[in-house]
Design a protein around this motif. Structure first.
Motif, PDB file in Angstrom:
ATOM      1  N   GLU A 224     141.064 103.607 -72.979  1.00 11.48           N
ATOM      2  CA  GLU A 224     141.496 102.226 -73.157  1.00 11.48           C
ATOM      3  C   GLU A 224     140.252 101.382 -73.428  1.00 11.48           C
TER       4      GLU A 224
ATOM      5  N   SER B 232     137.379  99.052 -73.056  1.00  9.89           N
ATOM      6  CA  SER B 232     136.786  98.478 -71.849  1.00  9.89           C
ATOM      7  C   SER B 232     135.277  98.491 -72.023  1.00  9.89           C
ATOM      8  N   ASP B 233     134.566  98.101 -70.963  1.00  5.61           N
ATOM      9  CA  ASP B 233     133.103  98.159 -70.997  1.00  5.61           C
ATOM     10  C   ASP B 233     132.615  99.603 -71.069  1.00  5.61           C
TER      11      ASP B 233
END
Length: 338
Positions: free
Chosen positions: A213, A215-216
């Motif tokens: 997913e 994200s960072d």
């Protein structure tokens, strides 16, 4: 349209409008000249186009002769009906363009591509069928474009046309520069997977892996030239495994796998001091983690003596051996080499 045929060997054939201006050709007024024959085509004729048109022929010595023709606007030509067939992908062998004329008088039809007459191009892939269909065999991306069907009545010089677009879909082609990557866990390392795609329309690229997913930690990006990238930051042991890059468009899909191997440095997780009675057996326990599986070795700190299979250390050696065998079965990794 009007046809002008010169006798002899003219070096130039020109058309002049009712206003006396030389016609240079445009999208609405087109001039097609082949040798001593020239054709003036007026598309979507309007009342202002009526008048006397002149065709002028010039020979090598500069002598000119001309003929004139009168255009009267008195009747609108019936429309052409078209039924397009689109080429879906490069595996299709044929694409058809249908052009039919509905008129009560004698008629003729021609098909062209980007204002070039296909019926005069000596390419066996293009064929005008008896029912006036244009058939294109072994379709390629270069065949994509606008094709024009013209319907004309020679007796009255009337013409009409319809343009139709052919779209060629090309299945995705996917390639990767590097398929396998290595990284060490817990060292703030990052890995970037890169897929390069091509196709028409532009393929949609999706990544599959372990709960990916945005994200960072998981960064998705797309650059020019069909380059799609997945960057995994702060690599941990659980990030290792297989990932896939999939390119999809209307013509099909293609998928490639990429692999990430994560190494874990040896790390002792459990070590307890042991108190023993002289003459008895002592069991010393050492538990460690690491990837790949490290070897365990023992050394006595006081004199540096090492213990391996074959040394006569009786119960202590047997206890260590049994412990190592048991831990290899239970754990993934152990302490590294001495």
């Amino acid at each position: 349209f009007f046809i002008c045929t010169a006798i002899g060997e003219p070096v130039r054939l020109e058309w002049f409008s009712p206003l006396g201006e030389r016609i240079t050709g445009s999208k609405r007024m087109m001039i097609q000249t082949e040798g001593s024959r020239s054709r003036l085509i007026i598309y979507n004729a309007i009342i202002e186009d009526a008048g006397i048109y002149r065709c002028q022929a010039t020979d090598a010595s500069g002598h000119t002769e001309e003929a004139s023709v009168v255009l009267e606007i008195y009747r609108k030509f019936l429309p052409v009906t078209m039924q397009p067939r689109f080429a879906s992908n490069l595996q299709m062998l044929r694409a058809g363009l249908l052009g039919r004329v509905r008129h009560e008088e004698n008629k003729a039809s021609e098909l062209g591509f980007d204002h070039r007459e296909l019926i005069h191009i000596p390419i066996c892939r293009f064929q005008v069928l008896p029912n006036n269909n244009l058939q294109i065999r072994q379709v390629t991306k270069a065949d994509e474009g606008v094709y024009r069907c013209e319907a004309s009545v020679e007796a009255r010089g009337e013409i009409n046309f319809v343009d139709i677009a052919v779209v060629v879909n090309v299945p995705p082609v996917l390639s990767v520069f590097q398929q396998s990557f290595n990284a060490t866990a817990d060292y703030q390392e990052s890995v970037t997977f890169t897929c390069i795609t091509s196709g028409s329309p532009d393929p949609l690229v999706t990544w599959k892996g372990q709960q990916l997913e945005p994200s960072d930690k998981y960064i998705f990006s797309r650059l020019e030239g069909g380059r799609s990238m997945l960057t995994i930051r702060n690599i941990r042991q659980a990030d290792g495994g297989a990932f896939s890059c999939k390119a999809t468009n209307k013509a099909g899909s293609q998928e490639r796998e990429l692999f990430l191997k994560v190494f874990v440095q040896p790390h002792i997780t459990q070590l307890k001091n042991v108190t023993a009675v002289e003459g008895s057996a002592a069991m010393i326990s050492c538990v460690a983690e690491g990837e790949p599986l490290p070897d365990i070795s023992w050394r006595r700190a006081s004199d540096g003596q090492t213990f391996v299979d074959g040394d006569k250390v009786d119960a202590a050696r047997e206890g260590i051996k049994k412990l190592i065998n048991r831990d290899i079965y239970m754990y993934v990794s152990f302490i590294g080499p001495p």
